[in-house]
Design a protein around this motif. Structure first.
Motif, PDB file in Angstrom:
ATOM      1  N   ARG A  46      10.138  11.848 -27.169  1.00 51.06           N
ATOM      2  CA  ARG A  46       9.381  12.208 -25.964  1.00 51.06           C
ATOM      3  C   ARG A  46       8.404  11.099 -25.596  1.00 51.06           C
ATOM      4  N   ASP A  47       8.051  11.040 -24.307  1.00 47.75           N
ATOM      5  CA  ASP A  47       7.269   9.924 -23.785  1.00 47.75           C
ATOM      6  C   ASP A  47       5.913   9.773 -24.471  1.00 47.75           C
ATOM      7  N   ALA A  48       5.255  10.879 -24.809  1.00 51.55           N
ATOM      8  CA  ALA A  48       3.909  10.803 -25.376  1.00 51.55           C
ATOM      9  C   ALA A  48       3.912  10.341 -26.828  1.00 51.55           C
ATOM     10  N   ALA A  49       5.050  10.444 -27.509  1.00 51.78           N
ATOM     11  CA  ALA A  49       5.102  10.113 -28.934  1.00 51.78           C
ATOM     12  C   ALA A  49       5.041   8.600 -29.126  1.00 51.78           C
ATOM     13  N   PRO A  50       4.373   8.138 -30.177  1.00 54.25           N
ATOM     14  CA  PRO A  50       4.306   6.692 -30.427  1.00 54.25           C
ATOM     15  C   PRO A  50       5.680   6.147 -30.790  1.00 54.25           C
ATOM     16  N   ASP A  51       5.924   4.896 -30.389  1.00 50.41           N
ATOM     17  CA  ASP A  51       7.245   4.305 -30.628  1.00 50.41           C
ATOM     18  C   ASP A  51       7.188   3.121 -31.581  1.00 50.41           C
ATOM     19  N   THR A  52       6.119   3.034 -32.398  1.00 49.63           N
ATOM     20  CA  THR A  52       6.099   1.983 -33.409  1.00 49.63           C
ATOM     21  C   THR A  52       7.200   2.265 -34.429  1.00 49.63           C
ATOM     22  N   PRO A  53       7.694   1.226 -35.112  1.00 54.93           N
ATOM     23  CA  PRO A  53       8.732   1.485 -36.131  1.00 54.93           C
ATOM     24  C   PRO A  53       8.302   2.511 -37.175  1.00 54.93           C
ATOM     25  N   LEU A  54       7.027   2.464 -37.612  1.00 56.94           N
ATOM     26  CA  LEU A  54       6.549   3.417 -38.617  1.00 56.94           C
ATOM     27  C   LEU A  54       6.561   4.843 -38.066  1.00 56.94           C
ATOM     28  N   ASP A  55       5.987   5.043 -36.882  1.00 57.95           N
ATOM     29  CA  ASP A  55       5.922   6.394 -36.322  1.00 57.95           C
ATOM     30  C   ASP A  55       7.306   6.938 -35.988  1.00 57.95           C
ATOM     31  N   ARG A  56       8.184   6.075 -35.448  1.00 56.29           N
ATOM     32  CA  ARG A  56       9.537   6.541 -35.121  1.00 56.29           C
ATOM     33  C   ARG A  56      10.301   6.927 -36.389  1.00 56.29           C
ATOM     34  N   ALA A  57      10.169   6.115 -37.442  1.00 59.09           N
ATOM     35  CA  ALA A  57      10.851   6.438 -38.704  1.00 59.09           C
ATOM     36  C   ALA A  57      10.313   7.736 -39.288  1.00 59.09           C
ATOM     37  N   GLU A  58       8.982   7.923 -39.244  1.00 59.10           N
ATOM     38  CA  GLU A  58       8.410   9.162 -39.767  1.00 59.10           C
ATOM     39  C   GLU A  58       8.859  10.364 -38.940  1.00 59.10           C
ATOM     40  N   GLY A  59       9.036  10.174 -37.636  1.00 60.02           N
ATOM     41  CA  GLY A  59       9.496  11.275 -36.798  1.00 60.02           C
ATOM     42  C   GLY A  59      10.875  11.764 -37.187  1.00 60.02           C
ATOM     43  N   PHE A  60      11.798  10.835 -37.402  1.00 60.34           N
ATOM     44  CA  PHE A  60      13.146  11.264 -37.784  1.00 60.34           C
ATOM     45  C   PHE A  60      13.188  11.761 -39.232  1.00 60.34           C
ATOM     46  N   ARG A  61      12.344  11.187 -40.103  1.00 58.13           N
ATOM     47  CA  ARG A  61      12.238  11.755 -41.458  1.00 58.13           C
ATOM     48  C   ARG A  61      11.715  13.184 -41.397  1.00 58.13           C
ATOM     49  N   TYR A  62      10.754  13.429 -40.509  1.00 63.28           N
ATOM     50  CA  TYR A  62      10.207  14.774 -40.290  1.00 63.28           C
ATOM     51  C   TYR A  62      11.319  15.745 -39.912  1.00 63.28           C
ATOM     52  N   LEU A  63      12.197  15.346 -38.993  1.00 64.94           N
ATOM     53  CA  LEU A  63      13.320  16.223 -38.620  1.00 64.94           C
ATOM     54  C   LEU A  63      14.241  16.469 -39.803  1.00 64.94           C
ATOM     55  N   SER A  64      14.454  15.450 -40.631  1.00 70.87           N
ATOM     56  CA  SER A  64      15.324  15.647 -41.801  1.00 70.87           C
ATOM     57  C   SER A  64      14.682  16.617 -42.783  1.00 70.87           C
ATOM     58  N   ARG A  65      13.348  16.537 -42.943  1.00 67.96           N
ATOM     59  CA  ARG A  65      12.656  17.464 -43.838  1.00 67.96           C
ATOM     60  C   ARG A  65      12.737  18.895 -43.290  1.00 67.96           C
TER      61      ARG A  65
END
Length: 385
Positions: A46-65
């Motif tokens: 989503r547009d408001a979410a940060p798109d740094t490599p760290l934040d994006r990786a944590e976001g998809f890890r969050y979905l996996s969890r």
């Protein structure tokens, strides 16, 4: 002429056809489950979410969890007749408390359950019955609560709790018709000396044994799991977007929203969003009320507490106060003043201050300052925000 007894019976063409139809349906439903998980990725993008490599990786890890947890909860530990208390040790949801041991179990409000165990020496215990609707509308309303203040512990340290619609026993946890789960919170002040309780749950008057797995159950369970992943992620992403409207503050956004999402009624929640440059620090100052427990923690944008192996939280036991005033400094590095909280390489995220069982709920004073000047002059006031 052949012996009729030795002649194989002709195949049941209806049964074969039914099995084929069922198998084709299961394959289709599995594909839909996978597509639903893919759609959950829209939350990370989503547009408001940060798109740094760290934040994006944590976001998809969050979905996996979330996927791992929801599959276990909806498929393998979903039977309300044979519930199991499950520790939520590998998933972080909604600003999970680093000081907590969380347990959960699936139940139904029209059944009765016995929860037994030992209280242990951990600082705080509570158990609540919940109506979990994260998959539908992002809520998890409380339908009954039992806390330390009401808990009767036997002389040998054992506890028996009855969860039911009608009052039973000395430790009664109310259930409502829409109750779907139990949540146990056990909270440390000092992990080095305290021991959490050990708990077991069983249904009263349970049937002789669980039913075999049916295709209908599996299809419904997969659908609920996918909806829960997407619904949970979207709920707390929406919260973060709300918090972003008041950056680098810890205001009272209203307790009703947090209680409807499954919060402990004994806790007063002050959520916030922070954003800092590497050379800045977020300074938080507040008086501390007289209460059994409080803590402050730093989270990522997805409202997962940051790495517990680093200094990302402080509580009533671990904090250093100055004349009753708590000073927290959120920064990339320790400036040597206040109670330092590590950003763990993030430039933005969320935060939470909890007051548990307090009569007063101070709103902290917050400001952003130059990190180097803070280290040189601890009394620096910086620019109020």
């Amino acid at each position: 002429m052949s012996n009729p007894a030795s002649t194989p019976a002709p195949p049941n063409r209806n049964s074969t056809s039914d099995a084929t139809t069922t198998n084709l349906g299961l394959a289709k439903d599995w594909s839909e489950f996978c597509r639903a998980l893919e759609r959950a990725g829209e939350v990370v993008l989503r547009d408001a979410a940060p798109d740094t490599p760290l934040d994006r990786a944590e976001g998809f890890r969050y979905l996996s969890r979330l996927t791992r947890e929801m599959l276990y909860s909806c498929v393998d530990n979903a039977d309300p007749d044979f519930p199991r208390l499950h520790e939520l040790d590998l998933v972080k949801i909604g600003a999970d408390n680093p000081d907590n041991v969380y347990l959960s179990a699936n139940i139904r409000g029209d059944r009765s359950y016995r929860i037994t165990g030992k209280r242990g020496t951990i600082a705080y215990f509570s158990i609540g019955s919940k109506a979990n609707r994260y998959a539908k509308d992002g809520t998890m309303a409380s339908t009954g609560e039992l806390t330390d203040a009401d808990l009767v512990v036997e002389p040998d340290g054992t506890v028996e709790i009855i969860a039911s619609a009608t009052e039973q026993g000395r430790n009664w946890l109310p259930l409502a018709p829409d109750s779907t789960g139990l949540v146990v919170r056990q909270t440390y002040l000092d992990r080095s000396t305290e021991t959490p309780g050990q708990w077991h749950i069983e249904r009263l008057d349970a049937p002789a044994g669980p039913a075999p797995l049916s295709p209908e159950f599996l299809v419904g369970a997969l659908r609920r799991a996918a909806l829960s992943v997407h619904g949970t992620a979207a709920t707390f992403a929406d919260w973060t977007e709300l918090f972003m409207t008041r950056p680098n503050e810890l205001p009272d956004f209203g307790q009703e929203m947090f209680q409807r999402a499954g919060g402990d009624p004994e806790i007063y929640y002050l959520h916030g969003y922070w954003t800092l440059r590497p050379d800045q620090a977020w300074v938080i100052e507040t008086e501390v009320p007289d209460c059994p427990y409080w803590n402050f923690q730093l989270n990522n944008w997805w409202m997962e507490s940051l790495d517990h192996r680093r200094r990302i939280s402080v509580n009533k036991h671990t904090a250093t106060l100055d004349g009753g005033t708590l000073t927290i400094v959120v920064a990339d590095r320790d400036p040597g003043v206040g109670n330092w909280i590590d950003t763990c390489g993030h430039r933005s995220g969320t935060a939470l201050l909890r007051w548990l069982g307090a009569d007063a709920h101070p709103i902290p004073r917050c400001r952003v300052v130059d990190l180097d000047s803070l280290a040189r002059t601890p009394s620096s006031t910086g620019e109020d925000r």
